[in-house]
Design a protein around this motif. Structure first.
Motif, PDB file in Angstrom:
ATOM      1  N   PHE A  54      38.134  30.170  68.923  1.00  0.00           N
ATOM      2  CA  PHE A  54      37.775  30.839  67.669  1.00  0.00           C
ATOM      3  C   PHE A  54      36.290  30.657  67.362  1.00  0.00           C
ATOM      4  N   GLU A  55      35.795  29.448  67.577  1.00  0.00           N
ATOM      5  CA  GLU A  55      34.386  29.152  67.308  1.00  0.00           C
ATOM      6  C   GLU A  55      33.474  29.985  68.209  1.00  0.00           C
ATOM      7  N   MET A  56      33.828  30.087  69.485  1.00  0.00           N
ATOM      8  CA  MET A  56      33.020  30.884  70.414  1.00  0.00           C
ATOM      9  C   MET A  56      33.097  32.371  70.090  1.00  0.00           C
ATOM     10  N   TYR A  91      22.025  36.600  77.946  1.00  0.00           N
ATOM     11  CA  TYR A  91      22.381  35.576  78.937  1.00  0.00           C
ATOM     12  C   TYR A  91      23.269  34.507  78.297  1.00  0.00           C
ATOM     13  N   GLU A  92      22.910  34.087  77.088  1.00  0.00           N
ATOM     14  CA  GLU A  92      23.713  33.089  76.372  1.00  0.00           C
ATOM     15  C   GLU A  92      25.121  33.622  76.096  1.00  0.00           C
ATOM     16  N   GLY A  98      31.858  33.160  79.932  1.00  0.00           N
ATOM     17  CA  GLY A  98      32.340  32.383  81.074  1.00  0.00           C
ATOM     18  C   GLY A  98      33.091  31.138  80.638  1.00  0.00           C
ATOM     19  N   ARG A  99      32.569  30.445  79.619  1.00  0.00           N
ATOM     20  CA  ARG A  99      33.253  29.251  79.099  1.00  0.00           C
ATOM     21  C   ARG A  99      34.567  29.627  78.429  1.00  0.00           C
ATOM     22  N   LEU A 100      34.559  30.767  77.773  1.00  0.00           N
ATOM     23  CA  LEU A 100      35.759  31.247  77.088  1.00  0.00           C
ATOM     24  C   LEU A 100      36.889  31.506  78.081  1.00  0.00           C
ATOM     25  N   LYS A 101      36.541  32.070  79.208  1.00  0.00           N
ATOM     26  CA  LYS A 101      37.545  32.377  80.231  1.00  0.00           C
ATOM     27  C   LYS A 101      38.177  31.112  80.810  1.00  0.00           C
ATOM     28  N   LYS A 102      37.436  30.018  80.800  1.00  0.00           N
ATOM     29  CA  LYS A 102      37.946  28.773  81.381  1.00  0.00           C
ATOM     30  C   LYS A 102      39.020  28.117  80.514  1.00  0.00           C
ATOM     31  N   ILE A 103      38.970  28.358  79.204  1.00  0.00           N
ATOM     32  CA  ILE A 103      39.922  27.676  78.319  1.00  0.00           C
ATOM     33  C   ILE A 103      40.973  28.605  77.717  1.00  0.00           C
ATOM     34  N   PRO A 105      44.210  30.398  77.490  1.00  0.00           N
ATOM     35  CA  PRO A 105      45.462  30.228  78.243  1.00  0.00           C
ATOM     36  C   PRO A 105      46.246  31.523  78.471  1.00  0.00           C
ATOM     37  N   ASP A 106      45.936  32.549  77.695  1.00  0.00           N
ATOM     38  CA  ASP A 106      46.692  33.801  77.768  1.00  0.00           C
ATOM     39  C   ASP A 106      46.058  34.743  78.796  1.00  0.00           C
ATOM     40  N   ARG A 107      46.830  35.093  79.814  1.00  0.00           N
ATOM     41  CA  ARG A 107      46.294  35.971  80.870  1.00  0.00           C
ATOM     42  C   ARG A 107      45.925  37.351  80.339  1.00  0.00           C
ATOM     43  N   LYS A 108      46.713  37.816  79.390  1.00  0.00           N
ATOM     44  CA  LYS A 108      46.428  39.128  78.802  1.00  0.00           C
ATOM     45  C   LYS A 108      45.071  39.115  78.113  1.00  0.00           C
ATOM     46  N   ARG A 109      44.770  38.028  77.435  1.00  0.00           N
ATOM     47  CA  ARG A 109      43.477  37.914  76.758  1.00  0.00           C
ATOM     48  C   ARG A 109      42.337  37.749  77.758  1.00  0.00           C
ATOM     49  N   LEU A 110      42.631  37.145  78.885  1.00  0.00           N
ATOM     50  CA  LEU A 110      41.604  37.022  79.927  1.00  0.00           C
ATOM     51  C   LEU A 110      41.174  38.400  80.424  1.00  0.00           C
TER      52      LEU A 110
END
Length: 219
Positions: A54-56, A91-92, A98-103, A105-110
């Motif tokens: 949520f923060e990201m 770039y940021e 990229g960090r968001l994708k690592k945490i 958990p929902d594949r649909k959201r990925l």
């Protein structure tokens, strides 16, 4: 003989009370352990997954707006420094995705994150190129209104995708907290119910057993 029988019944009473008390305590302990474990897992997800997501999401939305503002300022003022700032922010934003994708958990959201990343790259490439051309005097805004419309549509699409993801992440965050609070309330109610049942069983058993003592004494 009567004294021995009376003593035997008293022993049974003590054993019964101890057994019911132990069973009630063990049951409450088991339920409490299960609920506490579930709440620990929920709180761990809140700390390490849902709140960071949520923060990201909030941060990415702010970055997107700053990028759009810098590119618009570069186009209106002709200063290339704003384009450089926009590139740094882009770039940021890419790093944050990229960090968001690592945490997440929902594949649909990925999949949605990947789509947003692609849409953002399309928007940024169009907008930065257009702003650079305007800033350098190679393109006139009045002569290419379709370019502005195209870039604006791309930006709106990115905003829409981000807002959907932000709403989803906020909902997950809130639901997890609500579930943890609900489980704690259930644990409290179960504790009270088990305590009440234990008291009733002990009282009932005591009455039955002591009644047996009275009967023996009358005999």
């Amino acid at each position: 003989m009567a004294a021995r029988s009376k003593k035997s019944i008293r022993v049974r009473l003590i054993f019964f009370i101890s057994l019911v008390t132990a069973f009630g305590f063990a049951s409450f302990l088991a339920v409490s352990f299960i609920i506490s474990t579930q709440n620990f897992e929920r709180l761990d997800k809140i700390k390490n997954v849902y709140f960071p997501i949520f923060e990201m999401s909030e941060s990415n939305a702010a970055k997107l707006e700053r990028i759009a503002e810098n590119l618009a300022t570069a186009a209106s003022t002709g200063e290339m420094d704003f384009i450089i700032k926009a590139r740094e922010q882009a770039y940021e934003l890419s790093q944050s995705i990229g960090r968001l994708k690592k945490i997440e958990p929902d594949r649909k959201r990925l999949v949605e994150i990947d789509r947003f990343s692609e849409s953002f790259q399309v928007y940024f490439n169009q907008a930065s190129k257009y702003s650079q051309q305007i800033a350098s005097g190679n393109v006139n805004v009045a002569s290419d209104p379709e370019g502005i419309i195209k870039i604006s549509d791309s930006l709106q699409h990115c905003r829409k995708m981000l807002n959907i993801f932000r709403s989803y992440s906020l909902k997950n965050f809130q639901i997890t907290i609500e579930n943890a609070n609900r489980s704690s309330a259930i644990e409290l109610r179960l504790g009270l119910i088990m305590a009440l049942v234990t008291v009733i069983l002990i009282s009932t058993g005591s009455v039955v057993i002591t009644s047996g003592i009275d009967v023996k004494e009358q005999e």
